[in-house]
Design an enzyme around this catalytic site. Sequence first.
Site, PDB file in Angstrom:
ATOM      1  N   CYS A  20      -3.929   6.544  -5.962  1.00 12.63           N
ATOM      2  CA  CYS A  20      -3.930   5.994  -4.593  1.00 12.63           C
ATOM      3  C   CYS A  20      -5.264   6.403  -3.994  1.00 12.63           C
ATOM      4  O   CYS A  20      -6.154   7.413  -4.329  1.00 12.63           O
ATOM      5  CB  CYS A  20      -2.752   6.481  -3.779  1.00 12.63           C
ATOM      6  SG  CYS A  20      -1.242   5.592  -4.458  1.00 12.63           S
TER       7      CYS A  20
ATOM      8  N   HIS B 204      -3.585   5.952   2.063  1.00 13.96           N
ATOM      9  CA  HIS B 204      -3.033   6.647   2.888  1.00 13.96           C
ATOM     10  C   HIS B 204      -3.788   7.884   3.385  1.00 13.96           C
ATOM     11  O   HIS B 204      -4.759   8.193   2.775  1.00 13.96           O
ATOM     12  CB  HIS B 204      -1.709   7.325   2.048  1.00 13.96           C
ATOM     13  CG  HIS B 204      -1.811   8.237   0.885  1.00 13.96           C
ATOM     14  ND1 HIS B 204      -2.316   9.429   1.021  1.00 13.96           N
ATOM     15  CD2 HIS B 204      -2.245   7.649  -0.495  1.00 13.96           C
ATOM     16  CE1 HIS B 204      -2.407  10.040  -0.316  1.00 13.96           C
ATOM     17  NE2 HIS B 204      -2.236   8.893  -0.913  1.00 13.96           N
TER      18      HIS B 204
END
Length: 542
Positions: free
Chosen positions: A448, A429
């Site tokens: 992440c 992301h």
Amino acid sequence: MKPFLAAFASILLTPVVSASPQHSFPSEWQVQTDVSNVSLQGENYQRLMHYDTWLDSRHFEAAKQQITMAGESRVDEQLTNNWQQLQQVNFSLSSAENRQLFANALLYVYRYKESMQQVGVDWFFQPNSKKKQKVVLIGERTQAYALYQALKLNQLSTFIEEQQSHFSQYQQMAAVKEHFNTLAGVSWPVVNEPVRVVRDNDPLQSAEQVIDILALLGDISAEQAQQLKDLHLTYLSAELQEHIRVFQRRHGLYADGIIGPKTLAWLNASIEKRQQLLALNMLRLSLWPEDKKGIVVVNVPAFEMDVWVDEQRVFETRVIVGRPSRQTPIFITRLDSIVFNPGWNIPVKIMQEDIIPKAKRDESYLPSKGYQVIQSWRANAPVIAPEEIDWQTINPKRFPYRMRQPPGNSNALGRYKFNTPNDMAIYLHDTPGKSLFNRENRSLSSGCVRVEHASKFAEKLLTLSKKNPKDFEYLQKNEGEIKTKAISLRLKLPVHTIYQTAWVDDKGKLNFRNDIYDFDQPVIDTNIRQTVRNSAKPLAKL
């Protein structure tokens, strides 16, 4: 560990056919036209113990390289012991006993590498690897037959080459190791300074030692080294700093030319430690994908991401990965869609361990971050005002609500989420914290992968999927409206996170990276403290 693997946990390679120094070997081998009933493992074992097998030096050198690489990696006691025993006899194959040891060692290497493939990275990169259960599986007949054919046709070196993943990279790393072998008897210079950081034009007591290290590692030529020594430097000069910057780039350090603790630790990292890291990462090559027709590769300790299509690198960028307490896993997934202007449904672990404790200390924390408290996990569940909750009585582990951060400029996912469905909820992301990409150590996330230049990455993915460019233009123009939109990708690229802390780059330069998750520490400590002077403490702090 999977049940069927546990059944093999105690299996180590043992000779299929016993042999002794007095064992007599046939001068010729029987030609087997039907091997359906032949014990391939036993046949291969006997052929590897035969003197004639090693008359071609190419076969011997290729096999020795594999045994040495696996032994020096220090990941398995048997691999290391086999290598050390052969070192004690200088890899001589003059006796049947030595040939038996050599055969055992080579077959064990291939059995171990095959186990790596079958058990996978979850086993190889287990936390607390020193305590993990050893698993060496029974070799498959396919590989045994390929080895049988190679031995029968006197093509063992070809077999070894074909079995080695990323052979070109492997050979480049092996060449560096050979260079390091020539330095094994060199007394490694030690850089000692009375201050923690040596900056521009600061006094430098160890100037000659720094120059020697740069020359030994190939960052400067012998001629350049002598020219610098002739200056009799007593301070950190601008010219010396330029060479230090080259060294720092190869080690993933901030290239400022300043000698701080991390640069000092890598300068003092011994040849023996570098050989172990090279060997370990040569062994790891067997775990990483070779097909680059379409793939996203994230090298976690290097904080880098590459996108390959048709064997060409089409995109590369820096990334931020999980911090040591919340590691980005080494795994395989697939990138199937892009979400523009995503909202963030905050994972339970982050909510319990990070956000709620801060909310208990400061009631303005949630509004300042734009976090919403949602009554339940149901769709369209109502939002609860944070002030309606008695935070002082809340137990984070029994928090009955969920939390969400709506799309916007401050959203933790930024403007782009790259969906990679998996059980661990790990995805790529964007991030509003762009300045963090300039940090030297980018192990900062909760697991992440944050992507620098996420906008360009999104545009590249849409182009590769032959999407209408107007889709991207429209979403870019309407960012201010904060509309969430998901776009499925036609080209669904596999995503591989890897852990490679040593490699030779496109320019032929050896690179090292810090072991951010302590996966590089030797599992086998046999003689390591005697042979590696600077490995334990300095590198542990890198």
